[in-house]
Design an enzyme around this catalytic site. Structure first.
Site, mmCIF file in Angstrom:
data_model
loop_
_atom_site.group_PDB
_atom_site.id
_atom_site.type_symbol
_atom_site.label_atom_id
_atom_site.label_comp_id
_atom_site.label_asym_id
_atom_site.label_seq_id
_atom_site.Cartn_x
_atom_site.Cartn_y
_atom_site.Cartn_z
ATOM 1 N N ALA A 44 0.831 -1.209 0.000
ATOM 2 C CA ALA A 44 0.000 0.000 0.000
ATOM 3 C C ALA A 44 0.866 1.260 0.000
ATOM 4 O O ALA A 44 0.486 2.277 -0.564
ATOM 5 C CB ALA A 44 -0.938 -0.003 1.203
ATOM 6 N N TYR A 46 3.525 2.430 -1.838
ATOM 7 C CA TYR A 46 4.139 2.012 -3.097
ATOM 8 C C TYR A 46 5.655 1.843 -3.098
ATOM 9 O O TYR A 46 6.155 0.855 -3.604
ATOM 10 C CB TYR A 46 3.734 2.961 -4.243
ATOM 11 C CG TYR A 46 2.577 2.422 -5.042
ATOM 12 C CD1 TYR A 46 2.782 1.496 -6.044
ATOM 13 C CD2 TYR A 46 1.289 2.833 -4.770
ATOM 14 C CE1 TYR A 46 1.718 0.992 -6.776
ATOM 15 C CE2 TYR A 46 0.215 2.339 -5.493
ATOM 16 C CZ TYR A 46 0.434 1.420 -6.498
ATOM 17 O OH TYR A 46 -0.612 0.935 -7.212
ATOM 18 N N GLU A 53 12.187 -9.474 -10.387
ATOM 19 C CA GLU A 53 13.592 -9.842 -10.572
ATOM 20 C C GLU A 53 14.346 -9.957 -9.246
ATOM 21 O O GLU A 53 15.037 -10.962 -9.032
ATOM 22 C CB GLU A 53 14.275 -8.849 -11.524
ATOM 23 C CG GLU A 53 13.714 -8.894 -12.944
ATOM 24 C CD GLU A 53 12.516 -7.974 -13.162
ATOM 25 O OE1 GLU A 53 12.173 -7.737 -14.325
ATOM 26 O OE2 GLU A 53 11.921 -7.490 -12.175
ATOM 27 N N CYS A 87 16.265 -2.902 -11.358
ATOM 28 C CA CYS A 87 16.429 -4.354 -11.487
ATOM 29 C C CYS A 87 17.596 -4.700 -12.397
ATOM 30 O O CYS A 87 18.308 -5.672 -12.151
ATOM 31 C CB CYS A 87 15.141 -4.990 -12.002
ATOM 32 S SG CYS A 87 13.841 -5.013 -10.755
#
Length: 130
Positions: A44, A46, A53, A87
């Site tokens: 929640a 964010y 990954e 990532c």
């Protein structure tokens, strides 16, 4: 490659994405030939979630792997889903620039294959600190 894609597909279905509804699955082969999957997990708050990954990297490391030799990633539908910038750098910690990253549709069809070097040119990796 088929086993990577199947693991990414399975991992994608386990994603926790109640906010974006964008499910992502990733699978990585380690230096021993084993396949490790991961999914995105939203929160929640964010910024506190994480991508598929790093989830797969964590599974790889927990299983004793230290090197990524091949990757498959898939998101929603037939849209190209490549690893995000963060990532790509996390992958670089464990993968050489020539490691192949297969981007697939959610049904498992190959869209395009990139090398890490193509997605993260002139990267900074562990050897830069030697």
């Amino acid at each position: 490659m088929h086993d990577l894609i199947e693991e990414a597909k399975s991992a994608r279905l386990r994603a926790h994405a109640p906010y974006s509804k964008f499910l992502v699955g990733a699978a990585m082969r380690d230096e021993y030939g084993r396949v490790h999957g991961g999914c995105n997990i939203e929160n929640a708050s964010y910024p506190q979630g994480w991508c598929a990954e790093p989830s797969a990297i964590s599974a790889l490391v927990m299983a004793g792997g230290r090197k990524i030799t091949e990757i498959a990633v898939m998101g929603n539908g037939a849209t190209l889903c490549t690893p995000c910038g963060g990532c790509r750098q996390k992958i670089r910690e464990f993968a050489a620039p020539d490691v192949r990253i297969h981007c697939c549709t959610e049904s498992g069809e190959l869209i395009q294959t990139f090398t890490l070097e193509e997605l993260l040119p002139f990267s900074f990796g562990p050897e830069n600190l030697a």
